[in-house]
Design an enzyme around this catalytic site. Structure first.
Site, PDB file in Angstrom:
ATOM      1  N   LYS A 197       0.829  -1.212   0.000  1.00 40.08           N
ATOM      2  CA  LYS A 197       0.000   0.000   0.000  1.00 40.08           C
ATOM      3  C   LYS A 197       0.855   1.251   0.000  1.00 40.08           C
ATOM      4  O   LYS A 197       0.470   2.268  -0.566  1.00 40.08           O
ATOM      5  CB  LYS A 197      -0.978  -0.006   1.172  1.00 40.08           C
TER       6      LYS A 197
ATOM      7  N   LYS B 115      -4.517 -10.864  -6.813  1.00 39.43           N
ATOM      8  CA  LYS B 115      -5.807 -11.207  -6.180  1.00 39.43           C
ATOM      9  C   LYS B 115      -6.924 -10.318  -6.736  1.00 39.43           C
ATOM     10  O   LYS B 115      -6.660  -9.174  -7.126  1.00 39.43           O
ATOM     11  CB  LYS B 115      -5.710 -11.111  -4.656  1.00 39.43           C
TER      12      LYS B 115
ATOM     13  N   LYS C 125     -11.065  -4.582  -6.039  1.00 41.52           N
ATOM     14  CA  LYS C 125     -11.919  -3.535  -6.628  1.00 41.52           C
ATOM     15  C   LYS C 125     -11.105  -2.568  -7.468  1.00 41.52           C
ATOM     16  O   LYS C 125     -11.646  -1.871  -8.301  1.00 41.52           O
ATOM     17  CB  LYS C 125     -12.661  -2.799  -5.528  1.00 41.52           C
TER      18      LYS C 125
HETATM   19  P1  TYM Z   1     -10.483  -6.789   3.256  1.00 36.14           P
HETATM   20  O1  TYM Z   1     -11.553  -5.808   3.521  1.00 36.14           O
HETATM   21  O2  TYM Z   1      -9.433  -6.455   2.270  1.00 36.14           O
HETATM   22  O3  TYM Z   1     -11.106  -8.175   2.812  1.00 36.14           O
HETATM   23  C1  TYM Z   1     -12.143  -8.799   3.559  1.00 36.14           C
HETATM   24  C2  TYM Z   1     -12.028 -10.317   3.514  1.00 36.14           C
HETATM   25  O4  TYM Z   1     -12.078 -10.785   2.168  1.00 36.14           O
HETATM   26  C3  TYM Z   1     -10.928 -11.583   1.902  1.00 36.14           C
HETATM   27  N1  TYM Z   1     -10.511 -11.322   0.510  1.00 36.14           N
HETATM   28  C4  TYM Z   1     -10.302 -12.305  -0.387  1.00 36.14           C
HETATM   29  N2  TYM Z   1     -10.390 -13.641  -0.291  1.00 36.14           N
HETATM   30  C5  TYM Z   1     -10.136 -14.356  -1.405  1.00 36.14           C
HETATM   31  N3  TYM Z   1      -9.759 -13.794  -2.577  1.00 36.14           N
HETATM   32  C6  TYM Z   1      -9.649 -12.455  -2.724  1.00 36.14           C
HETATM   33  N4  TYM Z   1      -9.310 -11.919  -3.898  1.00 36.14           N
HETATM   34  C7  TYM Z   1      -9.921 -11.634  -1.590  1.00 36.14           C
HETATM   35  N5  TYM Z   1      -9.920 -10.290  -1.378  1.00 36.14           N
HETATM   36  C8  TYM Z   1     -10.286 -10.121  -0.083  1.00 36.14           C
HETATM   37  C9  TYM Z   1      -9.867 -11.074   2.887  1.00 36.14           C
HETATM   38  O5  TYM Z   1      -8.874 -12.031   3.117  1.00 36.14           O
HETATM   39  C10 TYM Z   1     -10.704 -10.813   4.104  1.00 36.14           C
HETATM   40  O6  TYM Z   1     -10.933 -11.994   4.856  1.00 36.14           O
HETATM   41  N6  TYM Z   1      -7.754  -5.994   7.309  1.00 36.14           N
HETATM   42  C11 TYM Z   1      -8.919  -6.668   6.814  1.00 36.14           C
HETATM   43  C12 TYM Z   1     -10.192  -6.244   7.496  1.00 36.14           C
HETATM   44  C13 TYM Z   1     -10.127  -6.402   8.973  1.00 36.14           C
HETATM   45  C14 TYM Z   1     -10.232  -7.616   9.692  1.00 36.14           C
HETATM   46  C15 TYM Z   1     -10.115  -7.247  11.069  1.00 36.14           C
HETATM   47  C16 TYM Z   1     -10.375  -8.947   9.317  1.00 36.14           C
HETATM   48  C17 TYM Z   1      -9.990  -5.386   9.863  1.00 36.14           C
HETATM   49  N7  TYM Z   1      -9.977  -5.904  11.132  1.00 36.14           N
HETATM   50  C18 TYM Z   1     -10.169  -8.212  12.081  1.00 36.14           C
HETATM   51  C19 TYM Z   1     -10.429  -9.896  10.328  1.00 36.14           C
HETATM   52  C20 TYM Z   1     -10.318  -9.539  11.693  1.00 36.14           C
HETATM   53  C21 TYM Z   1      -9.051  -6.331   5.342  1.00 36.14           C
HETATM   54  O7  TYM Z   1      -8.580  -5.336   4.877  1.00 36.14           O
HETATM   55  O8  TYM Z   1      -9.802  -7.225   4.641  1.00 36.14           O
END
Ligand code: TYM
Length: 334
Positions: A116, A198, A201
């Site tokens: 990032k 991956k 968006k």
């Molecule tokens: P975020 O918002 O990027 O994604 C949310 C969830 O979706 C999964 N994910 C994917 N899985 C498979 N293939 C993909 N292309 C893909 N893109 C996203 C992510 O692995 C995630 O499970 N930091 C976290 C949000 C967060 C969080 C937490 C998660 C904040 N606090 C506490 C768990 C526990 C995040 O940015 O996920």
């Protein structure tokens, strides 16, 4: 008979964009399947989103629309605690404490921070750097046994475990040390036009959003990148045919079929048949979700009430952990 204490699960998604197929297959779909066996907490991680500049009115809109989509994906608010992160101040409060138990060096090694800060090089703010500490606070406040996430979040759950172990070694067993829970299929969905990265968006052409129309979904699958070896044969080979492997992974996660079963189903038929078939499977899987989410999005009073109740329940659990932490580190209690 004594009631057996259910294990606890917690996870979250940033409302930084519309939910996509990666979020659904890598995370939400697995959450919805587990409600009867676990006590579940799921939230929208809005505090995390402002590490990257957001349009405030869009963020507000997405924060409530995402709740509608969670519910439409099968997360019943009567059985799961659904809440918005910024409604529970304990997240920010614990994050500050944990900041003082997290090392600069370990945060510098986080892959997401490196990615990032390269991508948003004009805004490498402190929040982007300490993001994993807030995420550790999100998790540890609720003392969960498991954190179901996609593969890309595994490193963040690992640093959360390290922080918890460090804190516990000083103050005794304050935090439960959680395990990441990563699905066997769907944990890493790649972009349809960029099978090396991956699904995200930021590449909308290769990203299928839960709210996309059936026509848009079919179009995106028709244009999906397959492979350059001109073999035109549906065969699972992640190295040589990453695009086909990704489509097979999506199809397998939705239909429950194994890779071998998919290979036989499409034997002798080329990508011209396979790609639309995957598109159709996705359209049918997402149709009821989109329709229900559209209905719920119109009922703002209901969604607000779900958020209100969720914040109340989450604050109760989070407050207990925060009070314990404040006491342990020596903050004077009245
Ligand atoms: P975020 O918002 O990027 O994604 C949310 C969830 O979706 C999964 N994910 C994917 N899985 C498979 N293939 C993909 N292309 C893909 N893109 C996203 C992510 O692995 C995630 O499970 N930091 C976290 C949000 C967060 C969080 C937490 C998660 C904040 N606090 C506490 C768990 C526990 C995040 O940015 O996920």
């Amino acid at each position: 008979m004594e009631e057996v204490q259910k294990k606890r699960m917690l996870s979250g998604i940033q409302p930084s964009g519309d939910l996509h197929l990666g979020n659904y297959l890598g995370a939400i779909k697995n959450w919805a399947d587990r409600v009867n066996d676990y006590e579940c907490f799921y939230f929208m991680a809005d505090l995390h989103t402002i590490t990257v500049r957001q349009d405030p009115s869009e963020l507000r809109k997405r924060s409530v629309n995402q709740l509608a989509q969670y519910i439409a994906c099968g997360l019943d608010p009567e059985k799961n605690v659904l809440f918005l992160q910024s409604h529970v101040p304990a997240h920010s409060q614990l994050a500050w404490v944990l900041n003082c138990y997290t090392m600069f060096g370990e945060l510098s090694r986080m892959t997401q921070f490196k990615d990032k800060s390269a991508k948003y090089s004009n805004n490498i703010n402190a929040g982007l750097f300490t993001y994993p500490v807030l995420m550790a606070a999100d998790i540890l406040l609720y003392q969960p046994d498991y954190v179901p996430v996609g593969e890309d979040q595994k490193q963040h759950v690992e640093i959360c475990r390290d922080i918890a172990i460090r804190f516990n070694s000083i103050y005794g067993d304050v935090f439960k040390v959680p395990e990441p829970l990563i699905a066997k299929t769907g944990a890493r969905i790649y972009g349809l036009t960029t099978p090396g990265d991956k699904m995200s968006k930021s590449v909308p052409d290769g990203c299928v959003f839960l709210m996309d129309s059936p026509d848009d979904i079919r179009r995106k699958f028709k244009r999906a990148v397959t492979d350059s070896d001109r073999e035109n044969c549906v065969r699972y080979d992640k190295e040589a045919k990453p695009g086909v492997a990704n489509l097979m992974n999506i199809y397998s996660t939705l239909t429950g079929k194994t890779m071998t079963e998919i290979e036989s189903e499409f034997a002798g038929q080329g990508y011209g048949v396979f790609k639309p078939a995957v598109g159709d499977a996705v359209v049918e899987a997402l149709r009821p979700i989109r329709e229900e989410a559209e209905r719920l999005m119109k009922d703002k009073a209901y969604l607000d009430e779900v958020y209100r109740k969720g914040a109340e329940k989450a604050s109760y659990v989070a407050g207990k952990t925060l009070r314990k932490v404040y006491k342990k580190v020596g903050f004077y209690q009245i």
